[in-house]
Write a protein that holds these residues in place. Structure first.
Motif, PDB file in Angstrom:
ATOM      1  N   VAL A 258      36.540  29.533  30.847  1.00 56.00           N
ATOM      2  CA  VAL A 258      37.516  30.333  31.593  1.00 56.00           C
ATOM      3  C   VAL A 258      39.031  29.983  31.213  1.00 56.00           C
ATOM      4  CG1 VAL A 258      38.432  30.955  33.884  1.00 56.00           C
ATOM      5  CG2 VAL A 258      36.144  30.497  33.377  1.00 56.00           C
ATOM      6  N   MET A 259      39.439  28.972  30.796  1.00 56.06           N
ATOM      7  CA  MET A 259      40.904  28.782  30.446  1.00 56.06           C
ATOM      8  C   MET A 259      41.236  29.057  29.115  1.00 56.06           C
ATOM      9  SD  MET A 259      42.376  26.957  33.183  1.00 56.06           S
ATOM     10  CE  MET A 259      43.840  26.592  32.227  1.00 56.06           C
ATOM     11  N   ALA A 260      40.073  29.089  28.287  1.00 51.31           N
ATOM     12  CA  ALA A 260      40.431  29.936  26.888  1.00 51.31           C
ATOM     13  C   ALA A 260      40.462  31.397  27.231  1.00 51.31           C
ATOM     14  CB  ALA A 260      39.111  29.490  26.181  1.00 51.31           C
TER      15      ALA A 260
ATOM     16  N   LEU B 206      52.250  37.869  40.839  1.00 55.58           N
ATOM     17  CA  LEU B 206      51.186  38.059  41.736  1.00 55.58           C
ATOM     18  C   LEU B 206      49.689  37.911  41.411  1.00 55.58           C
ATOM     19  CD1 LEU B 206      52.513  41.539  43.707  1.00 55.58           C
ATOM     20  CD2 LEU B 206      52.805  38.800  44.332  1.00 55.58           C
ATOM     21  N   LEU B 207      49.430  38.185  40.136  1.00 63.78           N
ATOM     22  CA  LEU B 207      48.310  38.093  39.502  1.00 63.78           C
ATOM     23  C   LEU B 207      48.021  36.434  39.051  1.00 63.78           C
ATOM     24  CD1 LEU B 207      47.596  40.904  37.038  1.00 63.78           C
ATOM     25  CD2 LEU B 207      46.653  40.360  39.216  1.00 63.78           C
ATOM     26  N   ALA B 208      48.949  35.738  38.656  1.00 64.47           N
ATOM     27  CA  ALA B 208      49.009  34.414  38.391  1.00 64.47           C
ATOM     28  C   ALA B 208      48.574  33.461  39.471  1.00 64.47           C
ATOM     29  CB  ALA B 208      50.057  34.070  37.386  1.00 64.47           C
ATOM     30  N   MET B 209      49.287  33.644  40.466  1.00 72.13           N
ATOM     31  CA  MET B 209      49.137  32.814  41.821  1.00 72.13           C
ATOM     32  C   MET B 209      47.933  32.392  42.269  1.00 72.13           C
ATOM     33  SD  MET B 209      51.575  32.258  45.115  1.00 72.13           S
ATOM     34  CE  MET B 209      51.415  30.793  46.024  1.00 72.13           C
ATOM     35  N   PRO B 210      47.213  33.520  42.720  1.00 66.44           N
ATOM     36  CA  PRO B 210      45.651  33.258  43.085  1.00 66.44           C
ATOM     37  C   PRO B 210      44.807  32.748  42.098  1.00 66.44           C
ATOM     38  CG  PRO B 210      46.221  35.624  42.874  1.00 66.44           C
ATOM     39  CD  PRO B 210      47.536  35.051  42.781  1.00 66.44           C
ATOM     40  N   ALA B 211      44.970  33.225  40.806  1.00 67.17           N
ATOM     41  CA  ALA B 211      44.024  32.892  39.590  1.00 67.17           C
ATOM     42  C   ALA B 211      44.439  31.147  39.316  1.00 67.17           C
ATOM     43  CB  ALA B 211      44.425  33.519  38.321  1.00 67.17           C
ATOM     44  N   ALA B 212      45.581  30.780  39.502  1.00 63.24           N
ATOM     45  CA  ALA B 212      46.067  29.467  39.290  1.00 63.24           C
ATOM     46  C   ALA B 212      45.445  28.583  40.503  1.00 63.24           C
ATOM     47  CB  ALA B 212      47.312  29.113  39.128  1.00 63.24           C
ATOM     48  N   MET B 213      45.535  28.945  41.755  1.00 60.02           N
ATOM     49  CA  MET B 213      44.904  28.336  42.922  1.00 60.02           C
ATOM     50  C   MET B 213      43.401  28.043  42.742  1.00 60.02           C
ATOM     51  SD  MET B 213      47.163  30.160  45.879  1.00 60.02           S
ATOM     52  CE  MET B 213      46.351  29.331  47.047  1.00 60.02           C
ATOM     53  N   VAL B 214      42.768  29.165  42.452  1.00 56.49           N
ATOM     54  CA  VAL B 214      41.272  29.252  42.000  1.00 56.49           C
ATOM     55  C   VAL B 214      40.970  28.347  41.188  1.00 56.49           C
ATOM     56  CG1 VAL B 214      39.329  30.430  41.551  1.00 56.49           C
ATOM     57  CG2 VAL B 214      40.788  31.570  43.034  1.00 56.49           C
ATOM     58  N   LEU B 215      41.552  28.180  39.717  1.00 53.57           N
ATOM     59  CA  LEU B 215      41.230  27.367  38.782  1.00 53.57           C
ATOM     60  C   LEU B 215      41.671  25.717  39.198  1.00 53.57           C
ATOM     61  CD1 LEU B 215      42.571  29.372  35.749  1.00 53.57           C
ATOM     62  CD2 LEU B 215      40.181  28.927  36.486  1.00 53.57           C
ATOM     63  N   ALA B 216      42.559  25.487  39.998  1.00 52.78           N
ATOM     64  CA  ALA B 216      43.075  24.307  40.288  1.00 52.78           C
ATOM     65  C   ALA B 216      42.219  23.591  41.246  1.00 52.78           C
ATOM     66  CB  ALA B 216      44.511  24.221  40.595  1.00 52.78           C
ATOM     67  N   TRP B 217      41.897  24.697  42.538  1.00 54.85           N
ATOM     68  CA  TRP B 217      41.393  23.809  43.354  1.00 54.85           C
ATOM     69  C   TRP B 217      39.733  24.042  43.712  1.00 54.85           C
ATOM     70  CZ3 TRP B 217      45.705  25.771  47.555  1.00 54.85           C
ATOM     71  CH2 TRP B 217      46.781  24.982  47.138  1.00 54.85           C
TER      72      TRP B 217
END
Length: 275
Positions: free
Chosen positions: A107-109, A87-98
């Motif tokens: 931020v990735m580090a 649940l935490l990883a999905m919105p974080a990944a969407m923000v970082l990718a899009w």
């Protein structure tokens, strides 16, 4: 003649590569095979050669309240940690990718930090942090620690998936009048479902078997790795081998089924995207 020598060299290289692969797999799976083998040894102290085979240790393991209790605790905490990580990883990944983010490399580090840091350092840091909240020591602290670790690589895995996501599907759905919630439920989730299941399974497996950080923050809570480690101070009971064998076989079966399902879903998703 040169063609023949080239063919012989190619076959020799393939044979060496095959031998190397066999040795690697033996190194990885031979300890697992030994655990399963010793689970059937009738002697109270398992060892080679095997004199008599028995399945009685499996029954004894299921009757051991300490082993089964720690197993259920590990399963419960691992499921909660895996759900929270996903649940935490999905919105974080969407923000970082899009979304355009300044200093994305930094931020990735930071996202990768809990994975790169030694678990000993992370466990010590959590112990210091929990001094201000001693009521969290135990199951809440274990869930917090496992979620911190697993959400990092869960975010990275989903980030790579969202990078290859076709945003045109979202734009087409919204042009047809779909709301953001409908787009998320009907477009995004079906296309990333295989990645979500893979992330959940990976987070669950890691949280279930994690020991170092859990040992720092467990308090009086005993997970299965902690119980097994405690038994290592004495002679390892064959019941531990029996329970470990059951976990190994169940894990392999679940992993095989989930991988086959993910492969099937990925192929269906690829067909949808190419059509």
């Amino acid at each position: 003649m040169s063609a023949r020598s080239s063919l012989l060299q190619e076959r020799g290289g393939f044979a060496l590569l095959s031998l190397y692969a066999v040795l690697i797999y033996l190194f990885l799976y031979l300890p697992i095979a030994v655990i399963v083998l010793f689970a059937f040894d009738a002697k109270p102290i398992p060892g080679l050669p095997l004199d008599t085979l028995t399945t009685g240790w499996f029954v004894e393991a299921l009757r051991d309240q300490k082993l089964t209790g720690s197993l259920l605790t590990s399963l419960r905490l691992a499921v909660v940690s895996a759900i929270l990580s996903t649940l935490l990883a999905m919105p974080a990944a969407m923000v970082l990718a899009w979304l355009p983010i300044r200093f994305k490399s930094l931020v990735m580090a930071m996202v990768l930090g809990p994975v790169v840091l030694p678990q000993l350092v992370l466990g010590l840091g959590l112990v210091i942090l929990l001094r201000s909240a001693p009521d969290l020591v135990g199951e809440p602290a274990i869930i917090l620690a496992h979620t911190t670790i697993t959400s990092s690589y869960a975010t990275l895995i989903l980030y790579s998936r969202f990078l290859g996501f076709r945003r045109s599907y979202i734009e087409a759905a919204m042009n047809l009048g779909a709301s953001e919630l409908v787009v998320f439920r009907e477009v995004i989730l079906p296309l990333v479902r295989p990645a979500l299941i893979s992330v959940f399974m990976l987070a669950f497996t890691d949280a279930f078997g994690e020991f170092v950080v859990a040992w720092f923050v467990a308090g009086f809570t005993e997970t299965l790795p902690i119980t097994i480690w405690t038994s290592l101070r004495q002679v390892i009971s064959p019941k531990v081998y029996a329970l470990s064998s059951v976990i190994i076989l169940v894990t392999l079966a679940i992993s095989l089924v989930s991988q086959l399902w993910v492969i099937r879903q990925t192929r269906l998703t690829s067909k949808v995207q190419t059509s």
